[in-house]
Write a protein that holds these residues in place. Structure first.
Motif, PDB file in Angstrom:
ATOM      1  N   LEU A  47       0.818  -1.207   0.000  1.00 26.41           N
ATOM      2  CA  LEU A  47       0.000   0.000   0.000  1.00 26.41           C
ATOM      3  C   LEU A  47       0.857   1.265   0.000  1.00 26.41           C
ATOM      4  N   PHE A  48       0.393   2.248  -0.725  1.00 25.31           N
ATOM      5  CA  PHE A  48       0.993   3.581  -0.733  1.00 25.31           C
ATOM      6  C   PHE A  48       0.115   4.466   0.136  1.00 25.31           C
ATOM      7  N   ARG A  49       0.731   5.179   1.056  1.00 27.58           N
ATOM      8  CA  ARG A  49      -0.003   6.074   1.957  1.00 27.58           C
ATOM      9  C   ARG A  49       0.524   7.488   1.790  1.00 27.58           C
ATOM     10  N   GLN A  50      -0.388   8.441   1.686  1.00 26.72           N
ATOM     11  CA  GLN A  50       0.019   9.836   1.545  1.00 26.72           C
ATOM     12  C   GLN A  50      -1.034  10.745   2.163  1.00 26.72           C
ATOM     13  N   ARG A  51      -0.572  11.805   2.821  1.00 24.27           N
ATOM     14  CA  ARG A  51      -1.478  12.768   3.406  1.00 24.27           C
ATOM     15  C   ARG A  51      -2.117  13.612   2.301  1.00 24.27           C
ATOM     16  N   ARG A  52      -3.427  13.710   2.336  1.00 20.06           N
ATOM     17  CA  ARG A  52      -4.178  14.512   1.376  1.00 20.06           C
ATOM     18  C   ARG A  52      -5.146  15.419   2.126  1.00 20.06           C
ATOM     19  N   ALA A  53      -5.615  16.454   1.447  1.00 20.37           N
ATOM     20  CA  ALA A  53      -6.573  17.389   2.037  1.00 20.37           C
ATOM     21  C   ALA A  53      -7.986  16.861   1.839  1.00 20.37           C
ATOM     22  N   GLY A  54      -8.745  16.763   2.933  1.00 24.52           N
ATOM     23  CA  GLY A  54     -10.104  16.274   2.863  1.00 24.52           C
ATOM     24  C   GLY A  54     -11.119  17.379   3.066  1.00 24.52           C
ATOM     25  N   PHE A  60      -5.967  13.783   5.828  1.00 23.47           N
ATOM     26  CA  PHE A  60      -6.205  12.375   6.124  1.00 23.47           C
ATOM     27  C   PHE A  60      -5.205  11.563   5.323  1.00 23.47           C
ATOM     28  N   THR A  61      -5.065  10.294   5.654  1.00 26.47           N
ATOM     29  CA  THR A  61      -4.113   9.426   4.972  1.00 26.47           C
ATOM     30  C   THR A  61      -4.811   8.643   3.868  1.00 26.47           C
ATOM     31  N   LEU A  62      -4.484   8.970   2.637  1.00 28.38           N
ATOM     32  CA  LEU A  62      -5.045   8.296   1.469  1.00 28.38           C
ATOM     33  C   LEU A  62      -4.384   6.936   1.295  1.00 28.38           C
ATOM     34  N   LEU A  63      -5.173   5.932   0.931  1.00 27.93           N
ATOM     35  CA  LEU A  63      -4.670   4.583   0.690  1.00 27.93           C
ATOM     36  C   LEU A  63      -4.766   4.241  -0.788  1.00 27.93           C
ATOM     37  N   LYS A  64      -3.699   3.678  -1.325  1.00 26.91           N
ATOM     38  CA  LYS A  64      -3.689   3.204  -2.708  1.00 26.91           C
ATOM     39  C   LYS A  64      -2.785   1.980  -2.781  1.00 26.91           C
ATOM     40  N   PHE A  65      -3.003   1.140  -3.796  1.00 23.18           N
ATOM     41  CA  PHE A  65      -2.004   0.120  -4.093  1.00 23.18           C
ATOM     42  C   PHE A  65      -0.809   0.799  -4.747  1.00 23.18           C
ATOM     43  N   ARG A 102     -14.581   5.052   6.403  1.00 23.95           N
ATOM     44  CA  ARG A 102     -14.176   5.790   7.602  1.00 23.95           C
ATOM     45  C   ARG A 102     -14.666   7.234   7.609  1.00 23.95           C
ATOM     46  N   GLY A 103     -15.283   7.670   6.509  1.00 29.48           N
ATOM     47  CA  GLY A 103     -15.815   9.023   6.463  1.00 29.48           C
ATOM     48  C   GLY A 103     -14.828  10.068   5.991  1.00 29.48           C
ATOM     49  N   GLU A 104     -13.659   9.651   5.525  1.00 32.88           N
ATOM     50  CA  GLU A 104     -12.647  10.592   5.045  1.00 32.88           C
ATOM     51  C   GLU A 104     -12.873  10.959   3.584  1.00 32.88           C
ATOM     52  N   MET A 105     -13.562  10.083   2.859  1.00 32.79           N
ATOM     53  CA  MET A 105     -13.856  10.298   1.454  1.00 32.79           C
ATOM     54  C   MET A 105     -15.310   9.927   1.186  1.00 32.79           C
ATOM     55  N   SER A 106     -15.754  10.233  -0.022  1.00 34.29           N
ATOM     56  CA  SER A 106     -17.075   9.856  -0.501  1.00 34.29           C
ATOM     57  C   SER A 106     -16.900   9.004  -1.757  1.00 34.29           C
ATOM     58  N   LEU A 107     -17.924   8.307  -2.156  1.00 37.88           N
ATOM     59  CA  LEU A 107     -17.854   7.575  -3.418  1.00 37.88           C
ATOM     60  C   LEU A 107     -17.751   8.540  -4.591  1.00 37.88           C
ATOM     61  N   VAL A 108     -18.354   9.734  -4.444  1.00 37.95           N
ATOM     62  CA  VAL A 108     -18.322  10.745  -5.504  1.00 37.95           C
ATOM     63  C   VAL A 108     -17.880  12.080  -4.908  1.00 37.95           C
ATOM     64  N   ARG A 111     -11.323  14.669  -6.633  1.00 39.50           N
ATOM     65  CA  ARG A 111     -10.224  13.799  -6.239  1.00 39.50           C
ATOM     66  C   ARG A 111      -9.399  14.473  -5.143  1.00 39.50           C
ATOM     67  N   PRO A 112      -8.995  13.714  -4.114  1.00 41.27           N
ATOM     68  CA  PRO A 112      -8.197  14.305  -3.033  1.00 41.27           C
ATOM     69  C   PRO A 112      -6.789  14.662  -3.522  1.00 41.27           C
ATOM     70  N   LEU A 113      -6.379  15.881  -3.259  1.00 40.43           N
ATOM     71  CA  LEU A 113      -5.080  16.366  -3.712  1.00 40.43           C
ATOM     72  C   LEU A 113      -4.154  16.598  -2.523  1.00 40.43           C
ATOM     73  N   PRO A 114      -2.836  16.671  -2.744  1.00 40.62           N
ATOM     74  CA  PRO A 114      -1.882  16.868  -1.644  1.00 40.62           C
ATOM     75  C   PRO A 114      -2.181  18.122  -0.828  1.00 40.62           C
ATOM     76  N   GLU A 115      -1.844  18.052   0.455  1.00 44.00           N
ATOM     77  CA  GLU A 115      -2.075  19.173   1.363  1.00 44.00           C
ATOM     78  C   GLU A 115      -1.417  20.456   0.866  1.00 44.00           C
ATOM     79  N   ALA A 116      -0.244  20.325   0.258  1.00 45.95           N
ATOM     80  CA  ALA A 116       0.510  21.504  -0.158  1.00 45.95           C
ATOM     81  C   ALA A 116      -0.244  22.349  -1.174  1.00 45.95           C
ATOM     82  N   TYR A 117      -1.169  21.746  -1.908  1.00 42.52           N
ATOM     83  CA  TYR A 117      -1.898  22.487  -2.932  1.00 42.52           C
ATOM     84  C   TYR A 117      -2.905  23.467  -2.328  1.00 42.52           C
ATOM     85  N   THR A 118      -3.375  23.173  -1.119  1.00 42.54           N
ATOM     86  CA  THR A 118      -4.456  23.950  -0.524  1.00 42.54           C
ATOM     87  C   THR A 118      -4.139  25.442  -0.455  1.00 42.54           C
TER      88      THR A 118
END
Length: 210
Positions: A47-54, A60-65, A102-108, A111-118
């Motif tokens: 798994l790849f984990r990265q902090r994203r802006a929710g 929150f910590t985004l999960l991806k393969f 977990r309530g950090e994302m929605s199905l729609v 797309r969550p982007l890196p915190e630095a972009y905010t």
């Protein structure tokens, strides 16, 4: 002021919980098979984990393969043929069903982007943070990573202004359609998507003003 209908206030989250739970239940063989393929092709971690802006910009910590090799170098150098196929199929995004549950994302949603972009968003672009980020969305349906930042962020802002069941249904259908077409896996001339920096923010704002 954003409209606050029943779907936006309660129905959307209910759909997220039911959809994510059913997805994890029905897709666990695919999740397990993909995890095994990543382990064999790229090793650990799977798994790849990265902090994203929710929602509201909260991290929150985004999960991806994982789809890239470890080490130095740009995305093009670290992205393997296996990783390209994994990204094109969007199977790398399936672990985000846990983020949805977990309530950090929605199905729609956007797309969550890196915190630095905010900090680089204009007031208009920050509207995308008024809703939970999503797996599918109107920007994904319109072109995925093939869209320029200006168009992508404007679509996100428009979505945040009017969240409806019909809009979400169209976003899901459109996202599936573009995945099947194989379009929008990466931006033209890039292995994935170019970073959203001050220059891109300025272009996005000027584009909206034209």
């Amino acid at each position: 002021m954003l409209s606050e209908g029943w779907y936006r206030r309660r129905g959307k989250r209910l759909a997220d919980v039911i959809g994510a739970a059913l997805g994890l239940l029905l897709l666990w063989p695919l999740l397990l098979g993909t995890a095994l393929a990543v382990r064999l092709a790229l090793g650990r971690p799977v798994l790849f984990r990265q902090r994203r802006a929710g929602l509201g910009g909260e991290p929150f910590t985004l999960l991806k393969f994982r789809s890239m090799r470890d080490g130095l170098g740009d995305d093009a150098a670290r992205l393997t043929p296996f990783g390209r196929r994994l990204r094109a199929s969007a199977l790398d995004e399936l672990p985000q069903l846990l983020n949805v549950l977990r309530g950090e994302m929605s199905l729609v949603g956007p797309r969550p982007l890196p915190e630095a972009y905010t900090a680089r968003y204009t007031a208009r672009q920050r509207r995308r943070l008024e809703v939970r980020p999503g797996l599918a969305g109107v920007a994904q349906a319109a072109g995925r990573n093939g869209l320029p930042w200006a168009e992508r962020l404007e679509l996100d802002a428009r979505y945040a202004e009017a969240v409806t069941l019909r809009t979400d249904g169209r976003a899901v259908a459109g996202t599936f359609a573009i995945l099947l077409s194989g379009r929008g896996v990466h931006a033209p001339g890039h292995a994935t998507m170019p970073a959203f920096g001050p220059a891109e923010a300025e272009v996005a704002e000027k584009s909206r003003g034209n």
